[in-house]
Design a protein around this motif. Structure first.
Motif, PDB file in Angstrom:
ATOM      1  N   ASN A 266      65.950  13.236  36.335  1.00 40.42           N
ATOM      2  CA  ASN A 266      66.614  12.122  35.678  1.00 40.42           C
ATOM      3  C   ASN A 266      65.873  11.835  34.366  1.00 40.42           C
ATOM      4  O   ASN A 266      64.710  11.410  34.388  1.00 40.42           O
ATOM      5  CB  ASN A 266      66.591  10.898  36.593  1.00 40.42           C
ATOM      6  N   LEU A 267      66.511  12.051  33.245  1.00 37.98           N
ATOM      7  CA  LEU A 267      65.879  11.849  31.943  1.00 37.98           C
ATOM      8  C   LEU A 267      65.954  10.411  31.459  1.00 37.98           C
ATOM      9  O   LEU A 267      65.421  10.090  30.397  1.00 37.98           O
ATOM     10  CB  LEU A 267      66.514  12.785  30.902  1.00 37.98           C
ATOM     11  N   SER A 268      66.549   9.513  32.242  1.00 41.16           N
ATOM     12  CA  SER A 268      66.645   8.118  31.825  1.00 41.16           C
ATOM     13  C   SER A 268      65.443   7.290  32.303  1.00 41.16           C
ATOM     14  O   SER A 268      65.335   6.119  31.982  1.00 41.16           O
ATOM     15  CB  SER A 268      67.939   7.488  32.338  1.00 41.16           C
ATOM     16  N   GLU A 269      64.535   7.899  33.073  1.00 39.01           N
ATOM     17  CA  GLU A 269      63.348   7.200  33.565  1.00 39.01           C
ATOM     18  C   GLU A 269      62.101   7.777  32.910  1.00 39.01           C
ATOM     19  O   GLU A 269      61.980   8.986  32.748  1.00 39.01           O
ATOM     20  CB  GLU A 269      63.206   7.397  35.082  1.00 39.01           C
ATOM     21  N   ASP A 270      61.153   6.889  32.541  1.00 37.31           N
ATOM     22  CA  ASP A 270      59.864   7.350  32.045  1.00 37.31           C
ATOM     23  C   ASP A 270      59.020   7.782  33.230  1.00 37.31           C
ATOM     24  O   ASP A 270      58.892   7.043  34.216  1.00 37.31           O
ATOM     25  CB  ASP A 270      59.145   6.228  31.290  1.00 37.31           C
TER      26      ASP A 270
END
Length: 56
Positions: free
Chosen positions: A10-14
């Motif tokens: 998931n690229l939306s979480e750091d």
């Protein structure tokens, strides 16, 4: 020939992800919101991982 695999992330979480020994490892976020992850390399390979958390 090098072995390859595919993983969905998931690229939306750091987050910090490390591939070591062919396995994907996720480092947790510090509960306090402050900290650091230090990755040490030796001869092109990860030899040591250090996680520090700060409480403010």
């Amino acid at each position: 020939m090098k072995e390859t695999s595919k993983v969905e992330i998931n690229l939306s979480e750091d987050k910090v992800l490390v591939v070591k020994g062919g396995k994907l490892k996720e480092y947790p976020k510090p509960d306090s919101g402050f900290g650091k992850q230090i990755i040490n390399w030796n001869d092109g390979k990860i030899c040591n991982e250090e996680i520090r958390y700060t409480v403010k």
